[in-house]
Design an enzyme around this catalytic site. Sequence first.
Site, PDB file in Angstrom:
ATOM      1  CD  GLU A   1      -6.780  -5.321   3.779  1.00  0.00           C
ATOM      2  OE1 GLU A   1      -6.227  -6.089   4.564  1.00  0.00           O
ATOM      3  OE2 GLU A   1      -6.425  -5.205   2.594  1.00  0.00           O
TER       4      GLU A   1
ATOM      5  CG  ASP B   1      -1.544  -1.160   1.643  1.00  0.00           C
ATOM      6  OD1 ASP B   1      -1.445  -2.133   0.898  1.00  0.00           O
ATOM      7  OD2 ASP B   1      -2.171  -1.167   2.709  1.00  0.00           O
TER       8      ASP B   1
HETATM    9  C1  FRU Z   1      -3.700  -3.771   2.634  1.00  0.00           C
HETATM   10  C2  FRU Z   1      -3.079  -4.164   3.959  1.00  0.00           C
HETATM   11  C3  FRU Z   1      -3.495  -3.201   5.039  1.00  0.00           C
HETATM   12  C4  FRU Z   1      -2.372  -3.300   6.024  1.00  0.00           C
HETATM   13  C5  FRU Z   1      -1.192  -3.484   5.121  1.00  0.00           C
HETATM   14  C6  FRU Z   1      -0.103  -4.326   5.733  1.00  0.00           C
HETATM   15  O1  FRU Z   1      -3.018  -4.207   1.536  1.00  0.00           O
HETATM   16  O2  FRU Z   1      -3.443  -5.484   4.288  1.00  0.00           O
HETATM   17  O3  FRU Z   1      -4.764  -3.468   5.582  1.00  0.00           O
HETATM   18  O4  FRU Z   1      -2.247  -2.153   6.795  1.00  0.00           O
HETATM   19  O5  FRU Z   1      -1.668  -4.094   3.946  1.00  0.00           O
HETATM   20  O6  FRU Z   1       1.039  -4.297   4.957  1.00  0.00           O
END
Ligand code: FRU
Length: 612
Positions: free
Chosen positions: A322, A152
């Site tokens: 998310e 992300d």
């Molecule tokens: C989304 C996610 C988020 C989390 C991050 C961990 O891709 O799963 O929810 O904060 O990646 O790397």
Amino acid sequence: MKKLPMFALLLAAGATAAAANDSTGNVTVEHLGTNNTLVRIKPDNRFLILPVQESNEDAAVNVLVDGKLDRTIYVRLAKTRVDYNVPFDLTPYKGHDVILNIITSQNRSSVREAREDAFWKNITTSDTFDTTNRETYRPSFHHTPLYGWMNDPNGMVYKDGLWHLYYQWNPYGSKWQNMTWGHSSSSDLIHWNHHQAAIEPNGLGTVFSGSCVLDPANSAGFGENAIVALYTSAATSQIQSLAHSSDNGNTFEIYPGNPVITLESEARDPNMFLNKETNEWNLLLAHALDHEMLIFSSPDLRNWTLKSAFGKGLGAQDGVWECPDLFKLPVEGSDMEKWMLICNINPGGPFGGSGTQYFIGDFDGTTFTPDTDADGNVVTKWMDYGKDNYATVSWSDAPDSRRTVIGWMSNWQYAAEVPTSQFRSANTLPREVGLFKGDDGQIYASSSPSPELVALRGRTTLKKKSYTAGKSGKSFPLPTENGGICELLLTIDPRKASDVTLTLSNAAGNKTVMTYNPAAATFSFDRRESGLTDFSQDFPAVTTAPAFNNGGKLSLRIFIDKSSIEVFGNDGKFAMTNLVFPTTPYTTLTVAANGGNARIENQTFYSLTPVQ
Ligand code: FRU
């Protein structure tokens, strides 16, 4: 008993003499057992170079500084071969004693076997680490980390002319691990400077996604115009932690009162903003497994009150929720403004795996109320109709009322398997979000390439005012310079054609086929024969977007980088992002029409200038 010389005693006990084992003399390895090795480091050089083998299991590398545990990192230490190296920064340890106490997996039967690992033979120190882009599939004009795994984009904030981009980063390998906030910044959203890690794991956990805001009125007490970050500390549980930066986002000080939000269930990716209507801070937190977004408010960024929850039973619900975002935008061609709530979901995306859905509605600082259709249902809407756009969120405090977003250009289904090595994953191109009314009366989000991107254009390699395309098709050479990276523009007037296909191909027989079906008003993208596809059964796919009405015509803007294609249709009314791995760059675009001739207008090809 006869007195044995000292070295004979050592040998009798099965000990190895600890000798410097690399040419620098800075690294000394001592095996303690089948799964435990000590490595003494003289931190005279800038980096410790760690050799990685991706198929190996993670080893826990405990970094002891003057005998105290400084940190633990997890690295896939090379066993039978070295896939690539990662650097471990030794600068903070200059003048100290550094020992790595390494615990490897229990899969060895003897110390002799442990000694054979490629890692111990190749670990070394160096003042340089080469990050030159030599990989076939490393993008030339998309943001990527210099090395290591990225997922992300998060915490993005604009300050004093710089677009700060933080991202989920593993500095010690090209698979997900050791979550850290990496940091890049840019003055034009194209050229990225890479900085040191911004927030690193601590006793509360690794550093998952979050957000940053500017605090001009010093409501948090960290100083006027401090950048304040809120992120998820992830260990056994997920809790929310504050940090702040008073050096323009380069380094962050962790708030000693952390965590500032705790819950009894999994919640992550806090996204906060100043609500100018209530003059309070609001925060959305993904209540991941409950498929809802929790909405909080706060006067000071430290104390948060839960106000409501949005989303149970609404929109796509298949995967975990998310990476939320929430902001207000004008609706094009009206004097209306609406709130847009972004909800990334994985799996359960429109074509399997990850996807970015959104809701349009109203927000009063406490509750988000979604728009409905004539039957009172909430319509599921997607920000991108490809397989490779995830975790999309926007920049805080962008200038000129811009709502600029960027997404992670991959999919959790296969992100760790894509055929790259020294790095994994790029971000999408930056995009400007707007709202427009569709023919069905619903309000939708458009995503157009950020205006800065026209500066990438190099030579115009083709310009055609208009031509007719029929069954046999017309072929045009694509720009070949700079590894074939290019931008293609054209408008399809289908006339009597039942479908119009655009085929990108090369001499190796790879092809990507895009099809406009005017009757169904759809645009589809077939990457089943696009190049390398067999690294994951989830990769070969056809993705389809609603074309959105443009008087029957379809205007397209297509960006082709080394391993990605982004299509923007009808001024961003739909976007489609798909990775492709052609074995050699595509060299030809063939335009053909079935069921009657189509007219193609304003076809222009630009070669693009690489930025990395
Ligand atoms: C989304 C996610 C988020 C989390 C991050 C961990 O891709 O799963 O929810 O904060 O990646 O790397």
